[in-house]
Design an enzyme around this catalytic site. Structure first.
Site, mmCIF file in Angstrom:
data_model
loop_
_atom_site.group_PDB
_atom_site.id
_atom_site.type_symbol
_atom_site.label_atom_id
_atom_site.label_comp_id
_atom_site.label_asym_id
_atom_site.label_seq_id
_atom_site.Cartn_x
_atom_site.Cartn_y
_atom_site.Cartn_z
ATOM 1 N N ARG A 188 42.758 48.986 40.930
ATOM 2 C CA ARG A 188 41.737 49.900 40.489
ATOM 3 C C ARG A 188 42.389 51.144 40.170
ATOM 4 N NH1 ARG A 188 39.536 47.451 45.056
ATOM 5 N NH2 ARG A 188 37.887 45.925 44.707
ATOM 6 N N LYS A 212 39.056 50.824 47.566
ATOM 7 C CA LYS A 212 37.790 50.590 47.633
ATOM 8 C C LYS A 212 37.377 50.280 49.392
ATOM 9 C CE LYS A 212 33.757 48.467 45.537
ATOM 10 N NZ LYS A 212 33.401 47.441 44.462
ATOM 11 N N HIS A 279 39.988 49.353 33.859
ATOM 12 C CA HIS A 279 39.563 48.358 34.438
ATOM 13 C C HIS A 279 39.619 47.193 33.451
ATOM 14 C CE1 HIS A 279 37.067 47.587 38.089
ATOM 15 N NE2 HIS A 279 36.494 46.747 37.547
ATOM 16 N N ARG A 282 42.939 45.623 34.617
ATOM 17 C CA ARG A 282 42.563 44.696 35.707
ATOM 18 C C ARG A 282 41.905 43.358 35.289
ATOM 19 N NH1 ARG A 282 41.362 45.281 41.290
ATOM 20 N NH2 ARG A 282 39.273 44.506 41.880
ATOM 21 N N HIS A 305 38.958 41.535 46.360
ATOM 22 C CA HIS A 305 37.351 40.768 46.246
ATOM 23 C C HIS A 305 37.214 40.479 47.724
ATOM 24 C CE1 HIS A 305 37.524 40.986 41.793
ATOM 25 N NE2 HIS A 305 37.323 41.965 42.078
ATOM 26 N N TYR A 314 34.986 38.593 36.871
ATOM 27 C CA TYR A 314 35.978 39.527 36.263
ATOM 28 C C TYR A 314 36.983 38.838 35.682
ATOM 29 C CZ TYR A 314 35.344 43.959 39.052
ATOM 30 O OH TYR A 314 34.931 45.134 39.597
#
Length: 331
Positions: A188, A212, A279, A282, A305, A314
């Protein structure tokens, strides 16, 4: 008051219905309201006397301890303050219907998409679920409100040609290193911002990411990323610990907006015809990994995740790849 209400209501309908219809409505309404106590709404301004629940601050302290990111905390605070401000009721007196009405009015007044509205529902649900589990309320009034359906926009990753065009558009060592590290690690932009030189282990080809939820995770360097980063670091003449620094003195850490701008400009230079942002790179990493045979559990680990379902959102596996595997396996 009942009679006054009926008469006022009939006056509104007087020019819209026939006399026979008015007579039927009048008789039915008179019978119907006989079972209700009716009073005129007080429209005077009522001062707020602390609309936030006593447990409000405790909830946010708890979520922060659990690792919720500052960005998420800010969003939760924004949504929940608006919710409690609008309802202005004690938490134990808030009903399922109160929440439904709030969501309905919110969408009508602000013209919100179903996606945004469901985000609000999710945040409200999470708060009341916590409050119920902690014993502040008897049960979660939001539990009976089902998720709001909406169609997720399909993410379209970079094609092989587009990725090569972006690579060719890199006209300096820093942009080349940024692009290749984004693609190799699937990180990220906030994780890229926090990277220090010491987080790169060229011996093991590992990259220690911190992002995150204030969590650490490991991703990996491919050959292109390793060469690009080595070349970039060799070109620097500063003593900063940050992996990516600004072009001019005092060479401070490259911040999120600056990273996003460099990637955006890189996309414009490449001529791929659409907006490029971290993103999207990613997403391309995830999709390429799945298309080339990487197990989804490993892609999940690389992306960081918690839920594997998020990984599948994703990473969209190409239909051609599914079709080829079907021909080989379903015989």
């Amino acid at each position: 008051m009942r009679e006054h209400f009926v008469n006022e209501f009939m006056a509104v309908l007087s020019n819209k219905l026939t006399e026979d219809a008015l007579s039927i409505v009048y008789q039915s309404l008179t019978l119907f309201v006989s079972n209700y106590e009716i009073s005129e709404r007080n429209t005077e301004v009522v001062p707020y006397t602390g609309y936030l629940p006593e447990c409000y601050e405790t909830y946010f302290v708890t979520r922060k301890i659990e690792g919720m990111s500052m960005k998420s905390l800010e969003l939760y605070n924004l949504v929940l303050k608006d919710f409690f401000f609008k309802l202005n009721k004690e938490i134990c007196k808030i009903s399922t219907n109160d929440i439904r009405v709030y969501l309905y009015k919110n969408q009508q007044e602000r013209n919100l998409s179903n996606s945004t509205l469901d985000t609000k529902r999710t945040i409200i649900h999470a708060f009341f679920e916590w409050a119920a589990n902690e014993g502040y309320i008897g049960s979660n009034p939001c539990r009976n409100i089902k998720p709001i359906k909406y169609e997720r926009p399909k993410r379209k990753p970079l094609t092989g040609i587009e990725l090569e065009k972006v690579r060719n558009a890199c006209d300096n060592l820093k942009d080349k290193a940024l692009l290749e590290l984004f693609y190799s690690t699937g990180c990220r932009v906030t994780e890229m911002e926090r990277l220090d030189i010491s987080d790169i282990d060229f011996q093991t080809k590992e990259v220690l990411l911190f992002g995150k939820g204030d969590k650490h995770r490991i991703s990996y360097l491919n050959a292109k990323a390793e060469i690009a980063i080595r070349n970039y670091l060799d070109s620097r003449n500063d003593n900063e610990e940050a992996l990516f620094v600004s072009d001019r003195k005092p060479y401070g850490r490259l911040k999120k907006p600056a990273i996003e701008k460099r990637i955006r400009v890189l996309g414009e230079k490449s001529g791929i015809g659409r907006r490029l942002y971290p993103h999207l790179i990613r997403h391309t990493t995830a999709t390429d990994g799945l298309d080339r045979g990487m197990p989804v559990e490993e892609v999940q680990q690389i992306l960081g995740h918690v839920n594997i379902a998020t990984t599948m959102i994703y990473a969209e596996v190409s239909r051609a790849n599914v079709k080829n595997n079907h021909r080989k396996c379903i015989v």
